[in-house]
Design an enzyme around this catalytic site. Structure first.
Site, PDB file in Angstrom:
ATOM      1  N   ASP A  26      44.194  38.036  48.571  1.00 43.47           N
ATOM      2  CA  ASP A  26      43.803  37.131  47.472  1.00 43.47           C
ATOM      3  C   ASP A  26      44.270  35.696  47.667  1.00 43.47           C
ATOM      4  O   ASP A  26      44.506  34.979  46.701  1.00 43.47           O
ATOM      5  CB  ASP A  26      44.346  37.643  46.112  1.00 43.47           C
ATOM      6  CG  ASP A  26      44.034  39.099  45.908  1.00 43.47           C
ATOM      7  OD1 ASP A  26      42.896  39.490  46.192  1.00 43.47           O
ATOM      8  OD2 ASP A  26      44.933  39.854  45.490  1.00 43.47           O
ATOM      9  N   HIS A  53      36.425  38.750  48.119  1.00 46.53           N
ATOM     10  CA  HIS A  53      36.289  37.335  48.478  1.00 46.53           C
ATOM     11  C   HIS A  53      35.420  36.645  47.435  1.00 46.53           C
ATOM     12  O   HIS A  53      34.269  37.012  47.247  1.00 46.53           O
ATOM     13  CB  HIS A  53      35.643  37.195  49.860  1.00 46.53           C
ATOM     14  CG  HIS A  53      36.528  37.674  50.964  1.00 46.53           C
ATOM     15  ND1 HIS A  53      36.080  37.997  52.212  1.00 46.53           N
ATOM     16  CD2 HIS A  53      37.859  37.885  50.992  1.00 46.53           C
ATOM     17  CE1 HIS A  53      37.094  38.391  52.959  1.00 46.53           C
ATOM     18  NE2 HIS A  53      38.184  38.332  52.239  1.00 46.53           N
ATOM     19  N   VAL A 111      42.276  22.074  46.083  1.00 45.08           N
ATOM     20  CA  VAL A 111      42.696  21.597  44.760  1.00 45.08           C
ATOM     21  C   VAL A 111      41.738  22.059  43.657  1.00 45.08           C
ATOM     22  O   VAL A 111      41.685  21.483  42.578  1.00 45.08           O
ATOM     23  CB  VAL A 111      42.850  20.050  44.745  1.00 45.08           C
ATOM     24  CG1 VAL A 111      44.041  19.629  45.578  1.00 45.08           C
ATOM     25  CG2 VAL A 111      41.578  19.361  45.238  1.00 45.08           C
ATOM     26  N   GLY A 112      40.957  23.099  43.946  1.00 49.41           N
ATOM     27  CA  GLY A 112      40.028  23.646  42.952  1.00 49.41           C
ATOM     28  C   GLY A 112      39.093  24.624  43.625  1.00 49.41           C
ATOM     29  O   GLY A 112      39.068  24.720  44.854  1.00 49.41           O
TER      30      GLY A 112
HETATM   31  P1  IMP Z   1      44.102  50.052  49.779  1.00 47.58           P
HETATM   32  O1  IMP Z   1      43.739  49.019  50.802  1.00 47.58           O
HETATM   33  O2  IMP Z   1      43.024  50.250  48.731  1.00 47.58           O
HETATM   34  O3  IMP Z   1      44.547  51.343  50.404  1.00 47.58           O
HETATM   35  O4  IMP Z   1      45.355  49.511  48.955  1.00 47.58           O
HETATM   36  C1  IMP Z   1      46.643  49.390  49.549  1.00 47.58           C
HETATM   37  C2  IMP Z   1      47.384  48.195  48.976  1.00 47.58           C
HETATM   38  O5  IMP Z   1      46.779  46.997  49.462  1.00 47.58           O
HETATM   39  C3  IMP Z   1      47.340  48.081  47.452  1.00 47.58           C
HETATM   40  O6  IMP Z   1      48.553  47.484  47.006  1.00 47.58           O
HETATM   41  C4  IMP Z   1      46.198  47.124  47.191  1.00 47.58           C
HETATM   42  O7  IMP Z   1      46.322  46.473  45.952  1.00 47.58           O
HETATM   43  C5  IMP Z   1      46.374  46.180  48.367  1.00 47.58           C
HETATM   44  N1  IMP Z   1      45.143  45.504  48.792  1.00 47.58           N
HETATM   45  C6  IMP Z   1      44.205  45.968  49.638  1.00 47.58           C
HETATM   46  N2  IMP Z   1      43.263  45.059  49.839  1.00 47.58           N
HETATM   47  C7  IMP Z   1      43.600  43.986  49.128  1.00 47.58           C
HETATM   48  C8  IMP Z   1      43.037  42.671  48.958  1.00 47.58           C
HETATM   49  O8  IMP Z   1      42.004  42.309  49.551  1.00 47.58           O
HETATM   50  N3  IMP Z   1      43.701  41.846  48.117  1.00 47.58           N
HETATM   51  C9  IMP Z   1      44.850  42.194  47.500  1.00 47.58           C
HETATM   52  N4  IMP Z   1      45.427  43.377  47.658  1.00 47.58           N
HETATM   53  C10 IMP Z   1      44.811  44.264  48.449  1.00 47.58           C
END
Ligand code: IMP
Length: 447
Positions: free
Chosen positions: A20, A48, A424-425
Site C-alpha cells: 500500500d 493498486h 503530494v496528492g
Molecule cells: P496474503 O498475501 O493474503 O496471504 O496475506 C498475508 C499478509 O500480507 C497479510 O497481512 C496481508 O494483509 C498482507 N498483504 C498481502 N498483500 C498486500 C498488499 O498488497 N498490501 C498490503 N498488505 C498486503
C-alpha cells in the site's frame, strides 16, 4: 550475438514497507517511458489504486500499467492467477473503454487460484486462533503457493488449455482438499467441484487466448530493444524470505524475484525504485515498531485515507521507520526512492522518524529475524520540525517548504538512497520528479 538485456535499462518498482505504498500511481507515471509492464509475484491480494483524470481504478491482479492502451502487459510465471478475478478485472476495464485483447499475456507457467484455495485460506486462519492468525487478504494466495510447492495438487495456466484434463484434475484435487480440510477443521467442509467447474468454464474460454510463453515473448522484446517496467506487488517487508515472517505474504516481493517470476534475469534490471510513504502503514497482524496507537495515528489514517483497497480494512499507521526501510533498500538492491503522501503530513508541528531500534538497552543494526523479538523492540524517535503549508499544488522540489526538504534529506541520509520522486496528492500531476534514471535512462542510453 549477445543474449543479455542490460542495455535496455529495465526498471523494477517495489514497495519498501508492508504494501500500500502507492506503487500504482508511480507505475502509472513511469509507464510512458516503457514498452511492457510486468507482474512477477503475488496475485489478487495486491491493491493498486490509480487515478486517471477524475476516474479512479482499483486493480488487484493485472499490472496497473495496463491502463495505458499502448502498453503490452504481462502476468508472469511467479503470479498466482484467480481466473474469476482476472475476468472480472478484464470486464471492468472493457466497460470503462480499456481493451486488453492483443496486449495482455498470461504465463502458461503461472499457477491457478481456485475457490478451494480461498476456503483453505479462511479455515487455516481460523484454525490458527486469534493469536496465530496472519490476517491474510483471504484471496487464497498462501494455499495456492503451497500447492505450487507441493506439486501434486497444483494447477497451472497451461492446464486451462484442455478442458477435459482440467475437469478431471479439478475433481481429484477438490476431493483431496475436501478430505484434508475436513480433517484439519473438524467440520464437514463442502467443496463442490461441479460448481467450481461451471463457474470456471466461461472464464477459461475468455482467458485461453491470452495464455502463452511469456518468457519467450519478453526475451524477444528485450532483444528488440523494448524496455520493461516490473511491478512488484505487496511490499518488501512482506517478502517470504526477508519479511516479518510469518506475517508475510507467500511470494518474493522484491526485484530479487523478477528472474524467477518473469523469466527475465534479475541482473538485467538497471533501476530498482523503492516506493515508501512519508509515514508507515500496515494491514493485517504482525509487529509494527513505529505504530501510533493515538491521535497522531488516527489523523494520518483519516487524512491519508488509509483504508485497504483490497479488503477495506483500516490500516495501522505510524511514523516513518528508517531502520526497516534501510533494511528493505539493502536486501532489495534499491537504487532510488519514491516518497509518497508527503502532503498527508502537513499540519503536524513535529514529524517523527525512527532512526534506531533498541532491545534490552542495546542498539540493533537491523530488524531481528523473529517476530517475538521484533515485538519487544523499542523505536528511537527523532522529531523534526513540521510544515503547515498545503503541499498539494507544489510542483517543484525548490518550492517545498524548507522543513519538508529537511525531512526528505534526513530520510535520504538515513536510508542511503536518493529520493527522486515525491508525491503530494493522488493525481498524476501532483508529483515532483528530480534527478531520476527511471524516466530518462533510455534517452541517455541512446537506445
Ligand atoms: P496474503 O498475501 O493474503 O496471504 O496475506 C498475508 C499478509 O500480507 C497479510 O497481512 C496481508 O494483509 C498482507 N498483504 C498481502 N498483500 C498486500 C498488499 O498488497 N498490501 C498490503 N498488505 C498486503
Amino acid at each position: 550475438m549477445s543474449n543479455t538485456h542490460t542495455h535496455n535499462e529495465h526498471t523494477c518498482v517495489v514497495g519498501l514497507g508492508w504494501g500500500d505504498e502507492g506503487k500504482g500511481k508511480v507505475v502509472d507515471l513511469l509507464c510512458p517511458h516503457y514498452d511492457f509492464v510486468v507482474r512477477f509475484n503475488g496475485g489478487a491480494n495486491a491493491g493498486h489504486t490509480v487515478y486517471v483524470g477524475d476516474e479512479k481504478f482499483a486493480l488487484h491482479l493485472l499490472p496497473s500499467g495496463v491502463l495505458h492502451a499502448d502498453k503490452q502487459a504481462v502476468v508472469g510465471s511467479g503470479v498466482v492467477v484467480d481466473p474469476i478475478a482476472l475476468v472480472d478485472e478484464i470486464e471492468m476495464l472493457s466497460q470503462r473503454g480499456i481493451d486488453i485483447d492483443g496486449r495482455l499475456h498470461i504465463s502458461d507457467r503461472a499457477h491457478v487460484v481456485l475457490a478451494y484455495h480461498k476456503t483453505e485460506d479462511l479455515l487455516s486462519e481460523s484454525a490458527a486462533g486469534d493469536s496465530g492468525q496472519i490476517g491474510t487478504t483471504s484471496r487464497g494466495i498462501g494455499p495456492c503457493y503451497a500447492d505450487k510447492m507441493r506439486r501434486t495438487s497444483a494447477i497451472r495456466m497451461s492446464d486451462l488449455r484442455n478442458w477435459d484434463l482440467l475437469s478431471s484434475r479439478v475433481r481429484a484435487v477438490a476431493d483431496m482438499k475436501r478430505r484434508t480440510l475436513s480433517a484439519m477443521s473438524g467440520q464437514n467442509v463442502a467443496i463442490d467441484a461441479e460448481a467450481i467447474l461451471s463457474e470456471l468454464k466461461p472464464c477459461v474460454e475468455r482467458i485461453r487466448p491470452l495464455i502463452g510463453d511469456t518468457m519467450l515473448r519478453l526475451h524477444d522484446a528485450s532483444m528488440d530493444g523494448k524496455r520493461f517496467l516490473f511491478e512488484g506487488a505487496n511490499g518488501s517487508l512482506l517478502d517470504i524470505d526477508h519479511g516479518t515472517y510469518p506475517y508475510v505474504t507467500s511470494s518474493g516481493t522484491t526485484a530479487n524475484n523478477v528472474g524467477n517470476g518473469s523469466g527475465v534475469p534479475a541482473r538485467s534490471i538497471a533501476n530498482v525504485l523503492g516506493v515508501t510513504k512519508s509515514y508507515a502503514t500496515r494491514v493485517g497482524h504482525g509487529p509494527f515498531v513505529t505504530e501510533l496507537d493515538n491521535a497522531a495515528g488516527q489523523r494520518i489514517r483519516e487524512v491519508g485515507h488509509e483504508y485497504g483497497t483490497t479488503t477495506g480494512r483500516p490500516r495501522r499507521c505510524g511514523w516513518f521507520d528508517a531502520v526497516a526501510t534501510t533494511y528493505s533498500v539493502r536486501f532489495g538492491g534499491v537504487t532510488e526512492i519514491a516518497l509518497m503522501h508527503l502532503d498527508t503530513l502537513s499540519g503536524f508541528e513535529t514529524v517523527g522518524l525512527c532512526t534506531g531500534y533498541r532491545l534490552d538497552g542495546q542498539a540493533l543494526r537491523t530488524p531481528p529475524s523473529d517476530c517475538s523479538t521484533l515485538e519487544r523492540v523499542e523505536p528511537v524517535f527523532e522529531f523534526v520540525k513540521g510544515w503547515s503549508e498545503d503541499l498539494r499544488s507544489v510542483d517543484s522540489y525548490e518550492r517545498l517548504p524548507e522543513t519538508a526538504r529537511n525531512y526528505i534529506q534526513r530520510i535520504e541520509s538515513l536510508v542511503g538512497a536518493p529520493v527522486t520522486i515525491i508525491s503530494v496528492g493522488p493525481e498524476r500531476t501532483q508529483t515532483i520528479v528530480r534527478n531520476t534514471r527511471v524516466v530518462s535512462a533510455r534517452e541517455e542510453a541512446g537506445t
